[in-house]
Write an enzyme that holds these catalytic residues in place. Structure first.
Site, mmCIF file in Angstrom:
data_model
loop_
_atom_site.group_PDB
_atom_site.id
_atom_site.type_symbol
_atom_site.label_atom_id
_atom_site.label_comp_id
_atom_site.label_asym_id
_atom_site.label_seq_id
_atom_site.Cartn_x
_atom_site.Cartn_y
_atom_site.Cartn_z
ATOM 1 N N GLU A 1 0.774 -1.234 0.029
ATOM 2 C CA GLU A 1 -0.051 0.179 -0.072
ATOM 3 C C GLU A 1 1.021 1.169 0.048
ATOM 4 O O GLU A 1 0.756 2.081 0.695
ATOM 5 C CB GLU A 1 -1.135 -0.170 1.266
ATOM 6 C CG GLU A 1 -1.926 -0.977 1.127
ATOM 7 C CD GLU A 1 -2.789 -1.414 2.443
ATOM 8 O OE1 GLU A 1 -2.649 -0.669 3.164
ATOM 9 O OE2 GLU A 1 -3.518 -2.383 2.291
ATOM 10 N N GLU B 1 -6.515 -9.820 -2.807
ATOM 11 C CA GLU B 1 -7.108 -10.162 -1.560
ATOM 12 C C GLU B 1 -8.610 -9.783 -1.808
ATOM 13 O O GLU B 1 -9.277 -9.447 -1.259
ATOM 14 C CB GLU B 1 -6.761 -8.937 -0.788
ATOM 15 C CG GLU B 1 -5.304 -8.987 -0.362
ATOM 16 C CD GLU B 1 -4.807 -8.087 0.483
ATOM 17 O OE1 GLU B 1 -5.849 -7.546 1.256
ATOM 18 O OE2 GLU B 1 -3.576 -7.560 0.706
#
Length: 1454
Positions: free
Chosen positions: A859, A960
Site C-alpha cells: 500500500e 485479496e
C-alpha cells in the site's frame, strides 16, 4: 514406666508392618516437604537446569519470602526436592502450592506440579499432580494429589510449566498425607464403581473379531482382514462402492431407547484413489411404516490412505421408530472404506444412578457459557486481568446507575490497555461452534474504544488473541458491545476479557454474556421492484432546457447553469446506458460561494433507487481556477438516512474536465436518499456535467465475458488414438473430462484455520494457492525488537508444502504507519535502515525459494512511512535487496481501490506512475497486485482499470479479493462479476480470495462457507463458476486415423476411449474396453497440437481376488516404509551406478511446455541417435530418525534453467524440477542409505529426444530423474587427494559452455583425467585456456585455496560451473569469520597456499594433500583441525540433519 518397657514399645512400633497405624495418623497433617516456605533459603531445593534465588520478606511482613526460578530455557525447568524418605507406597498425598509468574508478557501461563519416579533398572516415570494458570504479579493456588504403587529408588517433586523466558515464583509448597476421611471416601468411590461398571457397547462384534457377523454391506461388497504379523487387529474392508452412501451397517433397534443420549466412536480409514483425504460419515437410519425414512448425521471425519482416525458423534431418539440402523458411509465411489472398530454406549448409563443423591442440585446452563453473567452472585467466577474488580449499585452520586439489574462491575487500577474483567471458559467452550458475546459498557471518563477479546492457549503452548468486537464507549451513557467468535482448535485454556482504554480509565460492565449463536436462515433472492437496466435516474442531468430544475444547493453555495462542458457521454457510461443519443447539451451545473468541502449540487432520488440493485455512477467534473494550486478531490456521494455512501471519487489538478466513476448499492430500506457532489476546498468552484446513475445488468455482461474467456483461456486440441485396428477404432467413443483448470486460484488462510479439518477439506479441494493473512507480516514475526516469531509461518508453510499448495508472501513491509509496530516507528533513520535490512535478510534467507510471490511494500499509494523516513530510493532498494536474496520470487506491489473508482489516491494512473518510478530506480518489479476488497462491482469499471494496468506489460493478480452483501445471492452475483472479469482478461494471471470461512474474513457478510461447514449460496455460486471453468466433451472418433478434435480450457484432463471388440454389432456391455489417459497442463502455447493416446486392453476385476490383491500390494509398494532398506552393503558402497527402483520422466514438445511427468520403473528409454543432454546432480540424505532430506534442489533447478537457456533448450520450471526430484527420492526411499553411511545420488537429465539432422534445436525434449546410492566419489574416500596441474589440455574456453553442466563440458576432460590416473593422481586441475596461468577447476569439482584467514576460489566467468556446494561452503566460511574472495587465482598462489580443497555434489568437501605442477610437488595441511574439515563438518551436519538448518537449505520430503 520403666525405661526398658518404653524402649521395647518404641521398637515394637518401629518394627510393626502396619506403617499407617493410629500413631502415624497423628502426623497426617505434617508437611513432608522441608523448608516449604523458603524461610531457610533454598535448602534443600534444587533448580532443574536453571537458576533460582529467594526474595526475603521485609521486617514488616509476616511472609517468609518466595523463590524465584529464572533463566529458564525450557518449560520443564523449575524447582525440585527429593522426598524419597518421606513417602510410602499406597498412600495418597495432597499437594498445595502458592505460585506466580513474572516476565515480559501479560498473558497467564500454566504452572504444573509433577512427581518424578526414578528407577535404577527401568525408565524414569512422571506423575502429573495438578496445574493452575498464573498471571503476572498475582499469586494463585495449585492443588492436586498423587500416590505411588511401588517404591522407586528416588522420588522427586518439582514445579514447572511457564514458557521459556518467564520466571516461576513459588511462595510455599506443602505435601501432606490424605486424612482417613479422604481414604474412606476413595474406597467408597471404588466400591460404587464396582457396583456400577462402565457402560456397555451396544454394537455387536464391534472389532470384527467374529468376521462380519451382525454387519451387512449396503449395496456393495465387504470382507474382513484378520490379525496377523502385519496387522495387530482385524478390520473390515468395504469395496466395490459405486455411491457415496454405500457402506457397512448394523441393526440396533432392540438396543436403543428414546430419551437416552448415545455416544459413537469408530476407528476408520480409506484406501484408493484419494487425492488428499476423503470424508467418512456415521449415520443413523430411522425407518417408519407409513412415513418416509429419516437419516440423521451423527458425525464425520476426514481420512487419507492408510491413516486411521477416530470418528466421534452423538445421537438421541425422540420417539421409537420401527427400525434403527447404524451405518458408516461417505468416501467417493471407487474408494474402499476401512473400519477397525465401532462403539456406541448410552452416555446416561449409570450416571443417573451415581448422582441420584444430588438430584436437588441445579442443572448447569449449557446455553450460557459465562457463569454469573449479570453479577447476581457478586464477582464469583470473575477475575481482574491486570486490574482490580469492584461491584457497584451506583456511582457519581447516583448519576451512574445499572443499565439493567441491580449492580454493575468496574475494572479499576488498570495498568495496561489490555487490563480488564475476564472469565475463564475453557471447560465450557467447544471448537467449530459460533458463540455470541454481548455486553453493555461505559467508561469512568473520556471516550475510547472498548474491545472484547478471546485469549486462547493451545496444547502446544501456542497462543492466539481473537478480537470479538469493539465499540466507542464514553462516560455519559451505556453502549452495547456485541460480536461473535469461533475456535478452530482445541484449547488448553480460553479466556474472554474486555480491554482497550488507556491505563487509569475505569471500565464499567453492566453484564457480559457469551452463548452459542443462533444460525440465521439462508438468504432468499431479494425481490426487486420493476426497474430498467441502463436507464439514468438523475433528473435534468443534461440541463437541456438551461435551468437547474430538480437540483438544489447543499449548504450555502449558489447554483447556476454554465456552458462549455463535454458534449459526449462519459466513456464508461456509454456502453451501458439505454439512451437514444450519445451526446450531451454542453451545459453544466456550476456551484459557487462554497464555504465547505461538502457543499455542492444535490437532488433527492429516494423513490428512484431500488434495493439490492447495483448502480453505476459516471459524470464529467471540473474545478474552478481557484483550485488549480493543489490537487482537488471531487466525490459523487449519497446520503442514505444521513449516512455517507461513496459513489466515486477523482482527483483534479488542472483546468480540464475529468470523468468520475463509481458505483453503489443500498441493501436496507431508507427513508431518504440524497445525491450530492462534493469535495473541493472551500472557495473553489465546482462544475458537474452529464451525471449518470443507472442500474447495471451483470448477467448481460457475463455472456460477453464468457466469449472473451473462450479466446483467452482455451485452445484447440486434436487427439490421435493409436494402437487399435481401424475396425475397432470406428465408432469408438471419446470422453474428455478436465480435472483441473491451470488458472491459479487461491485463498487467504490463518494459522488457526488449519486446525479445522472442515476448513482444510474445502480449501484443499478448491484452491492451489495460499497467502497468509497476518503470520508473515513484520508486526507478527517481530512484534518487539529482537523477539522473533516464525513459528506460525513455519507451520503454515509446512502445511502448504505437504499438500503441494503454492504460496504468496504477504507482506515484507507495510508502508502505512498505523500498521507498523511501535518499536519500528520510534527508530532513528540509521537504525531504521539497519532494521529494514535485517528484516529482509531474516525473512528471505529463512524462506529462500519457498514463496512464489512477495508483496514487497504494501500500500505505497496510501502510506509513506518508509519513504518519509528513508527517502523514495528506500522503496526501490527493498525490491533490489529482496531480489538479490531470493531471485526466484516474483516481487509485487499491492494496492486497494484500484479497480472501483472509490479512492482518488489509488487510481490506475497513479499506480502506473508509481511502477515507472520504481523501475527507474532499478526496482525489479515482477507483478501488479490489486487487492480487490470491492463493494457493488461493475464489470466495465473493473475492465477499464485492468486495461490501463496491462500497458505495463506485467502480470496482474487479484491478491485479496472479497465481496460483501447481507444477501448471499447478491454476494454470489458480485463474486461472479469479479471472477469472470479476471478470468476473461489476458493480463490477469491469478486470483486470491481473502478468505471464505465465516468469522475469518476481513469484512462482514463476505464468507462463502458458514462456520459449521455448510456452503452458502455465495459459496455454491463459487463452486458453479469453478465447474464452468472445466471442459467436458464426449464424441465419436469419425476419421480412420483415430483423430478427435475439441476446444478446452488450459489445465489437466482425463481422456477415456471406449471401443467395441470384434464386429460393430458387438454391444459395449459385452466387450467394452476402456482406456484412461491423463493429459497434464494444457497451456496457452498448445495450439491445435495432436495428442497421441495409445490404447491397451485392461482386465477388470469385480472383487478382491488374488490378482487384484497382488496388484494392490504392488501399488502399495510404490512407496516404502521409512525403516525399509534395499539389500545393499552400505559400508562398502562406491561411487558407481546402482540403479534404484524408480525414475521420473517428463516430456516437452518444441513449444517449450512440459507436460506432467510420472514415475516409472528404472529402465532403458527410446532415444534418437541425434539426442543431446544437460544434467544436474543432487543428493538425498537420511537423518538419524529415518526421515529423508534434500539439499537445495531449487538451486539445481535454476542452474539447469540457465544451462538450458545457453544450449537453446526448454527447461522445467523450478516447481516442476523440485517436484520431480522429490517424487524420485520418495519412490526410491529404501535406496537412501542409513544415516552416516552414504547418500542417494539423484540425476536430473534434460535431453533432446526428437530427431534432427541439421544444426538446430530438437523437436522434442525429455526430462528424466533417476537415482543411485553412492559412496565416496574418489577411491581415497575422505583421505586427501593428489592432484595434477594439466598444461596441455584445456577444460573450457571463454564464450563456450564451461559454465553449463552439459555433456559437452565434461567429455573434453576424459583424456587428461585418464592420463593423470594412470600416473597415480586422483584428479586433474585445469588452467585457463588463454594464459595457462590461472586456476579454473578440477574435472568434476570446484577448488578453494586457503592462506591464513583468507579463502580464495576462481571467479565464475562463464568457464567455471557455479557449484551449489561451492556456494554453500562460501556462505559457511563467511559465517565462521573467514574472508572469502572470488578472483583469478594464479597457479603460483596455489603452490604457496596453506590448504587446498575441492567441493561438489559428488565429492562433497574433499581435502587436497598434494599438487604436482611442472615436476614440483607441494604438500598441504589436512586433518581434523584443517579449515576443510571444519567446513565439511558443518555442511555434512546440515545435509544430514545433525546441525540445525538456520538457512532453509534442507527440505524434508517425508
Amino acid at each position: 514406666m520403666p525405661i526398658g518397657l518404653l524402649l521395647q514399645l518404641i521398637i515394637s512400633l518401629l518394627s510393626s508392618p502396619l506403617r499407617h497405624s493410629k500413631a502415624t495418623t497423628l502426623m497426617a497433617h505434617s508437611n513432608i516437604v522441608h523448608n516449604g516456605d523458603f524461610s531457610d533459603g533454598l535448602e534443600p531445593w534444587h533448580p532443574n537446569a536453571c537458576q533460582a534465588f529467594v526474595v526475603s520478606s521485609d521486617s514488616s511482613s509476616s511472609d517468609s519470602g518466595y523463590a524465584v526460578v529464572t533463566n529458564r530455557k525450557e518449560t520443564w525447568q523449575g524447582l525440585e526436592q527429593d522426598i524419597t524418605p518421606q513417602v510410602s507406597p499406597g498412600v495418597t498425598y495432597n499437594v498445595s502450592a502458592c505460585v506466580g509468574v513474572s516476565g515480559p508478557f501479560h498473558e497467564s501461563s500454566q504452572v504444573l506440579a509433577t512427581v518424578r519416579l526414578e528407577h535404577d533398572d527401568s525408565p524414569t516415570e512422571y506423575i502429573f499432580v495438578g496445574k493452575t494458570y498464573a498471571s503476572r504479579d498475582k499469586w494463585v493456588d495449585l492443588e492436586g494429589t498423587f500416590s505411588i504403587s511401588n517404591m522407586p529408588d528416588r522420588v522427586v517433586i518439582y514445579l514447572e510449566g511457564p514458557p521459556p523466558g518467564k520466571d516461576l515464583l513459588i511462595r510455599s509448597v506443602t505435601v501432606k498425607e490424605s486424612t482417613s476421611c479422604d481414604f474412606q471416601e476413595t474406597e467408597e468411590n471404588k466400591a460404587a464403581f464396582s457396583v456400577y461398571p462402565p457402560p456397555l457397547n451396544i454394537i455387536t462384534n464391534h472389532d470384527f473379531s467374529d468376521g462380519l457377523c451382525s454387519w451387512n454391506s449396503n449395496s456393495c461388497d465387504s470382507f474382513v482382514v484378520g490379525s496377523n504379523e502385519c496387522n495387530s487387529e482385524s478390520y473390515a474392508v468395504v469395496n466395490n462402492r459405486s455411491e457415496t452412501w454405500q457402506g457397512l451397517e448394523q441393526d440396533i433397534t432392540d438396543r436403543v431407547s428414546p430419551g437416552c443420549s448415545y455416544k459413537v466412536s469408530a476407528s476408520v480409514s480409506v484406501w484408493g484413489p484419494v487425492q488428499r483425504s476423503a470424508q467418512v460419515l456415521a449415520t443413523l437410519k430411522l425407518e417408519h411404516q407409513g412415513s418416509p425414512t429419516e437419516f440423521k448425521l451423527i458425525g464425520k471425519t476426514y481420512v487419507s490412505n492408510d491413516v486411521w482416525k477416530t470418528l466421534e458423534g452423538t445421537f438421541a431418539l425422540s420417539g421409537r421408530p420401527d427400525r434403527v440402523v447404524f451405518f458408516l458411509e461417505g468416501p467417493p465411489p471407487g474408494v474402499d472404506l476401512l473400519i477397525k472398530s465401532v462403539t456406541i454406549h448410552c452416555e446416561s448409563d449409570n450416571q443417573f444412578e451415581r448422582s441420584r443423591d444430588f438430584s436437588s442440585a441445579p442443572e448447569a446452563d449449557h446455553h450460557h457459557i459465562f457463569l454469573n453473567s449479570s453479577f447476581s452472585d457478586g464477582l464469583n467466577h470473575w477475575s481482574g486481568r491486570g486490574c482490580n474488580l469492584m461491584l457497584h449499585e451506583s456511582l457519581a452520586d447516583g448519576r451512574i446507575l445499572p443499565h439493567s439489574g441491580t449492580c454493575f462491575a468496574s475494572a479499576t487500577e488498570r495498568t495496561h490497555k489490555w487490563s480488564g474483567i475476564e472469565q475463564d471458559i475453557t471447560e465450557r467452550v467447544q471448537r467449530k461452534l459460533i458463540y455470541e458475546a454481548s455486553s453493555v459498557v461505559r467508561l469512568s471518563h473520556s471516550h475510547h474504544t472498548v474491545q472484547a477479546t478471546l485469549y486462547v492457549q493451545y496444547l502446544d503452548q501456542r497462543e492466539e488473541y481473537i478480537g470479538i468486537s469493539s465499540v466507542e464507549a464514553n462516560h455519559d451513557d451505556w453502549v452495547k458491545l456485541k460480536g461473535k467468535f469461533l475456535l478452530n482448535g482445541s484449547p488448553a485454556r480460553a479466556v474472554v476479557y474486555i480491554e482497550g482504554p488507556p491505563p487509569g480509565i475505569d471500565v464499567f460492565v453492566d453484564h457480559f454474556e457469551v452463548k452459542p449463536a443462533e444460525k440465521p436462515p439462508p438468504s432468499r433472492r431479494p425481490y426487486i421492484e420493476s426497474h430498467v437496466f441502463g436507464m439514468n435516474i438523475v433528473s435534468n442531468s443534461h440541463l437541456t432546457d438551461g435551468t437547474i430544475e430538480g437540483w438544489f444547493p447543499l449548504g450555502d453555495c449558489h447554483l447556476r447553469v454554465g456552458e462549455g462542458s463535454p458534449q459526449i457521454l462519459p466513456p464508461l457510461a456509454k456502453h451501458s446506458l439505454r439512451t437514444t443519443h450519445d451526446y450531451l447539451s454542453g451545459r453544466y451545473v456550476l456551484a459557487t460561494n462554497r464555504s465547505g468541502t461538502w457543499m455542492g449540487p444535490a437532488q433527492m432520488i429516494t423513490d428512484k433507487v431500488k434495493l439490492f440493485l447495483t448502480y453505476q455512477v459516471s459524470a464529467w467534473v471540473k474545478v474552478g481556477s481557484g483550485g488549480l494550486t493543489c490537487p482537488q478531490d471531487v466525490n459523487i456521494a449519497l446520503s442514505v438516512d444521513g449516512k455517507w455512501v461513496n459513489g466515486g471519487k477523482v482527483e483534479v489538478k488542472d483546468g480540464d474536465w475529468h470523468e468520475v466513476v463509481g458505483s453503489f448499492r443500498i441493501e436496507k430500506q431508507a427513508r431518504e436518499v440524497m445525491l450530492h457532489v462534493q469535495g473541493p476546498s472551500p472557495g473553489v468552484d465546482l462544475m458537474v456535467a452529464g451525471l449518470q446513475i443507472f442500474a447495471v445488468d451483470h448477467k448481460a455482461r457475463l455472456s460477453y465475458l464468457k466469449g472473451q474467456a473462450d479466446m483467452v483461456r482455451k485452445r484447440n486440441v486434436r487427439l490421435k488414438v493409436t494402437g487399435l485396428d481401424p475396425n475397432e477404432l470406428s465408432g469408438a467413443t471419446v470422453k474428455i473430462r478436465q480435472t483441473n483448470n491451470s488458472f491459479p486460484l487461491g485463498s487467504c488462510i490463518s494459522r488457526s484455520n488449519i486446525d479445522n479439518e472442515d476448513f482444510v477439506e474445502f480449501f484443499l479441494n478448491n484452491f492451489k494457492w495460499a497467502v497468509f493473512g497476518n503470520e508473515l507480516k513484520w508486526s507478527w514475526t517481530e512484534p518487539e525488537q529482537g523477539n522473533l516469531n516464525y513459528r506460525d509461518a513455519d507451520e503454515m508453510l509446512r502445511f502448504c508444502e505437504t499438500y503441494n499448495v503454492q504460496t504468496r508472501g504477504h507482506c515484507i513491509f507495510w508502508e502505512v504507519e498505523s500498521a507498523i509496530q511501535p518499536w519500528v516507528q520510534q527508530l532513528s533513520e540509521p537504525t531504521l535502515e539497519a532494521a529494514v535490512e535485517n528484516r529482509l535478510t531474516d525473512l528471505l534467507t529463512r524462506y529462500n525459494g519457498k514463496f512464489r510471490h512477495y508483496d514487497v511494500n504494501n500500500e505505497m499509494l496510501h502510506g509513506s512511512f518508509y519513504r518519509d523516513k528513508l527517502g523514495f530510493d528506500a522503496r526501490a532498494k527493498m525490491f533490489r535487496t529482496a531480489h538479490e536474496l531470493d531471485p526466484l520470487a516474483r516481487l509485487f506491489l499491492n494496492e486497494y481501490h484500484i479497480e472501483d473508482g472509490f479512492d482518488s489516491r489509488s487510481s490506475p494512473e497513479k499506480y502506473i506512475k508509481l511502477v515507472h518510478k520504481l523501475q527507474k530506480k532499478g526496482a525489479p518489479v515482477g507483478g501488479i497486485g490489486i487487492q480487490g476488497h470491492i463493494t457493488s462491482p461493475v464489470g466495465h469499471i473493473v475492465r477499464n482499470a485492468l486495461d490501463k494496468l496491462s500497458t505495463l506489460g506485467l502480470p496482474i493478480w487479484f491478491t485479496e479479493l472479497d465481496v460483501s452483501s447481507v444477501n448471499e445471492h447478491v454476494r454470489g452475483d458480485d463474486l461472479e462479476v469479479m471472477l469472470w472479469e479476471a478470468f476473461a482478461h489476458p493480463a490477469v494471471e491469478g486470483v486470491m480470495l481473502w478468505g471464505f470461512w465465516e468469522l475469518f474474513m476481513s469484512r462482514e457478510d463476505a464468507h462463502l462457507v458458514d462456520a459449521d461447514g455448510e456452503v452458502n449460496e455465495a459459496g455454491r455460486r463459487f463452486l458453479e463458476i469453478k465447474r464452468e471453468w472445466l471442459t467436458f466433451v464426449e464424441g465419436v472418433v469419425e476419421d480412420g486415423e483415430g483423430g478427435f478434435e475439441f476446444r478446452g480450457y488450459h489445465g489437466s484432463y482425463v481422456v477415456e476411449v471406449v471401443t467395441c471388440e470384434g464386429s460393430s454389432s458387438t454391444t459395449k456391455n459385452k466387450g467394452s474396453v476402456k482406456m484412461i489417459k491423463t493429459i497434464s497442463s494444457l497451456r496457452k502455447s498448445l495450439l491445435a497440437l495432436p495428442i497421441h493416446v495409445h490404447i491397451r486392453k485392461l482386465q477388470t476385476f469385480s472383487k478382491y481376488n488374488a490378482q487384484a490383491a497382488s496388484a494392490l500390494e504392488e501399488r502399495k509398494k510404490l512407496f516404502y516404509q521409512d525403516d525399509e532398506y534395499a539389500d545393499m552393503d552400505w559400508d562398502n558402497l562406491g561411487f558407481a551406478l546402482t540403479p534404484a527402483d524408480y525414475m521420473y520422466v517428463m516430456k516437452c514438445s518444441k513449444d517449450g511446455e512440459f507436460t506432467k511427468g510420472e514415475l516409472s520403473r528404472f529402465g532403458n528409454i527410446q532415444l534418437s541417435p541425434s539426442a543431446g543432454a544437460i544434467y544436474e546432480g543432487t543428493k538425498a540424505y537420511r537423518k538419524e530418525n529415518g526421515k529423508v532430506l534434500l539439499f537445495r534442489p531449487d538451486h539445481n533447478a535454476v542452474r539447469m534453467q540457465h544451462g538450458a537457456e545457453r544450449m537453446l533448450m526448454p527447461s522445467p520450471s523450478v516447481d516442476q524440477f523440485v517436484d520431480a526430484v522429490k517424487q524420485t527420492a520418495l519412490a526410491n526411499k529404501r535406496w537412501v542409505p542409513p544415516s552416516g553411511k552414504a547418500s542417494l545420488y539423484i540425476r536430473p537429465l534434460l535431453m533432446g529426444t526428437g530427431p534432427v539432422l541439421g544444426l538446430g534445436p530438437a523437436p522434442e525434449y525429455t526430462f528424466i530423474v533417476y537415482a543411485s546410492p553412492v559412496g565416496n566419489y574418489f577411491k581415497e574416500g575422505v583421505a586427501a587427494l593428489d592432484l595434477y596441474v594439466e598444461e596441455e589440455y584445456a577444460r573450457a574456453a571463454p564464450g563456450g559452455s564451461g559454465g553449463v553442466k552439459s555433456i559437452t563440458n565434461y567429455a573434453p576432460v576424459l583424456k587428461a583425467l585418464s592420463r593423470a590416473k594412470s600416473l597415480g593422481f586422483s584428479d586433474v586441475l585445469y588452467l585457463d585456456s588463454v594464459k595457462k596461468k590461472y586456476l579454473e577447476e578440477a574435472s568434476a569439482c570446484n577448488v578453494f585455496v586457503v592462506k591464513g584467514r583468507t579463502i580464495s576460489t576462481p571467479a565464475t566467468n562463464g568457464t567455471i560451473l557455479e557449484g551449489i556446494t561451492r556456494k554453500s561452503v562460501m556462505e559457511i566460511a563467511g559465517d565462521q569469520g573467514y574472508q572469502v574472495v572470488e578472483k583469478a587465482v594464479h597457479v603460483d598462489e596455489v603452490m604457496d597456499a596453506d590448504e587446498v580443497f575441492c567441493t561438489g555434489t559428488a565429492v562433497g568437501v574433499a581435502p587436497v594433500g598434494t599438487i604436482t605442477y611442472q615436476d614440483k610437488r607441494v604438500e598441504y595441511e589436512t586433518g581434523d583441525e584443517s579449515v576443510c574439515q571444519k567446513l565439511r563438518s558443518v555442511l555434512v551436519g546440515i545435509q544430514t540433519g545433525l546441525v540445525e538448518d538456520t538457512k532453509g537449505w534442507v527440505t524434508c520430503i517425508n
